[in-house]
Design an enzyme around this catalytic site. Structure first.
Site, PDB file in Angstrom:
ATOM      1  N   PHE A 108       0.820  -1.211   0.000  1.00 50.75           N
ATOM      2  CA  PHE A 108       0.000   0.000   0.000  1.00 50.75           C
ATOM      3  C   PHE A 108       0.851   1.256   0.000  1.00 50.75           C
ATOM      4  O   PHE A 108       1.880   1.323   0.689  1.00 50.75           O
ATOM      5  CB  PHE A 108      -0.897   0.050   1.244  1.00 50.75           C
ATOM      6  CG  PHE A 108      -1.846  -1.093   1.375  1.00 50.75           C
ATOM      7  CD1 PHE A 108      -3.095  -1.055   0.791  1.00 50.75           C
ATOM      8  CD2 PHE A 108      -1.496  -2.221   2.101  1.00 50.75           C
ATOM      9  CE1 PHE A 108      -3.976  -2.111   0.910  1.00 50.75           C
ATOM     10  CE2 PHE A 108      -2.368  -3.281   2.239  1.00 50.75           C
ATOM     11  CZ  PHE A 108      -3.617  -3.236   1.637  1.00 50.75           C
ATOM     12  N   ASP A 109       0.412   2.234  -0.745  1.00 48.82           N
ATOM     13  CA  ASP A 109       0.858   3.604  -0.520  1.00 48.82           C
ATOM     14  C   ASP A 109       0.104   4.090   0.716  1.00 48.82           C
ATOM     15  O   ASP A 109      -0.942   3.546   1.076  1.00 48.82           O
ATOM     16  CB  ASP A 109       0.511   4.454  -1.745  1.00 48.82           C
ATOM     17  CG  ASP A 109       0.764   5.920  -1.510  1.00 48.82           C
ATOM     18  OD1 ASP A 109       1.849   6.258  -1.007  1.00 48.82           O
ATOM     19  OD2 ASP A 109      -0.126   6.727  -1.812  1.00 48.82           O
ATOM     20  N   LYS A 110       0.623   5.101   1.394  1.00 50.30           N
ATOM     21  CA  LYS A 110      -0.060   5.592   2.596  1.00 50.30           C
ATOM     22  C   LYS A 110      -1.046   6.713   2.273  1.00 50.30           C
ATOM     23  O   LYS A 110      -2.255   6.563   2.420  1.00 50.30           O
ATOM     24  CB  LYS A 110       0.944   6.083   3.647  1.00 50.30           C
ATOM     25  CG  LYS A 110       0.260   6.615   4.926  1.00 50.30           C
ATOM     26  CD  LYS A 110       1.265   7.120   5.946  1.00 50.30           C
ATOM     27  CE  LYS A 110       1.796   8.477   5.563  1.00 50.30           C
ATOM     28  NZ  LYS A 110       0.766   9.564   5.696  1.00 50.30           N
TER      29      LYS A 110
END
Length: 637
Positions: free
Chosen positions: A311-313
């Site tokens: 995941f990107d944040k």
């Protein structure tokens, strides 16, 4: 040529006539009318076989040995051995099976049809004199202004330049909950104005609109084959000729022409050929109906094998905008109102977050007078507010104001900072009155959604972000992320994804579809929390139109269910062939009964695939996570 088109167009009527003639033939047989028996079955065979032979010939013209060819040879053979009732029943069952197959397949494509029917056809275009003119949507140009009233569809992608309203965006996002749209906000073609009147300046029209691209994407996806389908296509290329050769050898070796013809009938690989495509069509259609756009059967197959989610944040695990995450207030109840009044004209993200919070919670700000405001670079601001000396800023500013925090206040400040948020302190007349934690807030329910994904088969959760290490680890800790890597550039994220792949993980990367496009393209499966943006639709394998983790759960569960459904269909198909061959050996299966079982198996795999249309992941009870609260009236996560 005209005859072929006519006969193809009247397939259902031909099937009905064949059924009537077969019934008439059996009436003749039971009443002892031999001439009626024979002539009815012959006529039924000729009528039905004509259509089947035409299809077989068309396939041969493109160098394809089709199922229709096997049936055609079998029918001709049955005529040679004067088994007219067998040939009539075989041809009828084949046509009737095709009819039922088309009907059931049409239901699996219902989601596409419903999407197409939602597409707007006309638009009310504003003229220079203020009047409106009804125009075909294909003739609306970019820059035109369209009027959309209550109950009407938005015909273009565009920006609201006048008015506001409640819109149903289910056709784009899959979410039927009404969304409020105001001046300057974007709206999408195909959405419905439930209440209100808006004027929209067109930015995308016709085939360029988000809705049109969604329809095109889903149609293309349902025609894209999975690994299993490609294998079955290759298999059937050799299988069908092999059946012809086997039937020929049986006829020569056993000198039993009828047995050879029966082998042809039983050898039709119908259920095997259709089992995988119909599952993928149904699965992709289900996704489209629920706001999940999956780009083809191959994506479904690969996504079902994913064991690592990366995941990107910002904008993925979090909302992508700064909000007030926690508040600790002390004696002065007006401290937040004073701070908002001072920050009202500020463009700083932290100041805007405070203003938005106060506005959303209807705290009083009217009538507050702000004088002698002084902005101190890198620290905050001080001002005279309703006769009080107010300081709003970071700890450096508070120290400069000679304000000393007691032990409890220092502990509160440390707790908020440890959680990765930015802190704003508010002092009134030399006394600290509020500690405000501001952060990029985590999406609601994400922790529970990630836990559910793990129960569904995901073994590893990884977060890659360009944010600082403290904030990243705070978010990762709250969500139960297995690995957190911070301070990364886009190329660093790509390196991490490649490393996971080298470790034999099947990786899906979930990002916003814009800044993370290199990682989305590198991963085995790229997933965009897209909100319908062009970049998201074009660069990823899967688009979550509402940008929700509920859609991610639905997509992952649907992929696994679709692959499992495909395997079930293959087992049914192979089991049917085995049953027929055993029946042929032991003499309890004949040509007509074999054809009946064959067509029944096709319907079974289609009906089995149709169960995917109603698929929905099992809901879990989400419990809201909480941040430790000391005396605060509200803490938001």
């Amino acid at each position: 040529m005209k005859f072929q088109r006519w006969i193809q167009h009247h397939t259902n009527q031909i099937t009905g006539i064949t059924a009537g003639l077969i019934i008439l033939g059996f009436i003749g047989r039971f009443t002892g009318q031999t001439w009626l028996d024979t002539s009815a079955f012959i006529l039924a065979s000729i009528i039905a076989a004509t259509l089947i032979i035409i299809r077989a010939w068309e396939a041969l013209r493109v160098k394809t040995i089709s199922i229709e060819l096997l049936v055609s040879i079998a029918v001709i053979g049955a005529f040679v051995i004067r088994e007219f009732d067998e040939s009539a029943i075989v041809t009828f069952l084949f046509l009737f099976g095709t009819f039922l197959e088309e009907k059931t397949l049409a239901r699996t494509r219902k989601s596409i049809k419903s999407l197409t029917e939602m597409a707007p056809t006309t638009a009310q275009v504003l003229q220079e004199d203020g009047s409106t003119k009804e125009t075909d949507v294909d003739f609306v140009d970019e820059g035109d202004v369209v009027l959309v009233k209550t109950g009407a569809q938005v015909p273009v992608d565009g920006k609201i330049i006048s008015g506001s309203g409640y819109l149903n965006e289910a056709s784009v996002t899959g979410e039927s909950k009404l969304v409020t749209k105001h001046l300057g906000e974007l709206v999408y073609s195909g959405t419905m104005v439930d209440n209100g009147t808006i004027q929209v300046e067109a930015t995308k029209v016709g085939d360029d609109t988000t809705f049109a691209k969604i329809i095109e994407l889903v149609e293309d996806a349902q025609d894209t084959k999975s690994h299993v389908e490609k294998f079955i296509d290759r298999f059937s290329t050799y299988y069908t000729p092999a059946v012809l050769i086997l039937a020929l050898l049986v006829g020569i070796f056993f000198r039993d022409f009828k047995l050879a013809i029966t082998v042809l009938v039983l050898g039709c690989p119908g259920a095997l050929v259709i089992g995988a495509p119909v599952s993928n069509v149904a699965g992709i259609g289900n996704g489209a109906k629920n706001g999940v756009l999956i780009k083809g059967g191959e994506v479904v197959d690969t996504f079902s094998k994913v064991d690592t989610l990366v995941f990107d944040k910002t904008g993925t695990l979090t909302k992508g905008k700064t909000e007030v995450a926690s508040i600790q207030t002390y004696e002065d109840d007006h401290a937040l109102s004073y701070a908002a009044a001072m920050e009202h004209e500020s463009d700083h993200p932290l100041g805007r977050a405070i203003v938005n919070y106060v506005t959303d919670h209807a705290l009083p700000t009217t009538g507050i007078t702000v004088n002698a405001i002084n902005t101190i670079k890198g620290q905050g601001m001080v001002a005279e507010v309703d006769g009080h000396h107010v300081a709003v800023g970071n700890q450096t500013l508070i120290n400069a104001e000679n304000i000393i925090l007691n032990n409890n206040q220092q502990q509160t400040l440390a707790t908020v900072q440890h959680q990765g948020g930015s802190t704003v302190l508010v002092a009134v007349d030399g006394t600290l009155e509020a500690i405000i934690g501001i952060a990029d807030v985590i999406r609601d329910g994400v922790k529970e959604d990630l836990r559910q994904l793990k129960t569904m088969g995901i073994k590893r959760l990884v977060m890659l972000t360009g944010d600082n290490d403290l904030t990243a680890r705070a978010v990762g800790s709250q969500l139960g992320i297995d690995e957190v890597h911070a301070n990364l550039l886009p190329e660093d994220k790509v390196t991490f994804v490649k490393q996971l792949q080298k470790e034999n993980h099947t990786v899906a990367f979930v990002g916003d579809g814009i800044n993370d496009s290199p990682s989305i393209a590198t991963a085995d499966i790229g997933i965009a929390m897209g909100g319908g943006t062009d970049v998201a639709v074009e660069t990823s394998d899967i688009v979550l139109m509402q940008s929700s983790f509920g859609e991610l759960i639905h997509a992952y569960g649907l992929a696994k269910k679709t692959v499992r459904n495909t395997r079930e269909n293959i087992i049914i198909a192979i089991g049917t062939v085995a049953f027929l061959l055993i029946g042929l050996i032991f003499g309890y299966i004949y040509m007509a009964s074999g054809m009946f079982v064959h067509e029944a198996s096709i319907l079974v795999v289609v009906l089995n695939a149709m169960r995917l249309i109603r698929y929905a992941p099992k809901a879990t009870t989400a419990t809201q996570s909480s941040v430790k609260q000391i005396k605060s009236p509200l803490i938001i996560n």
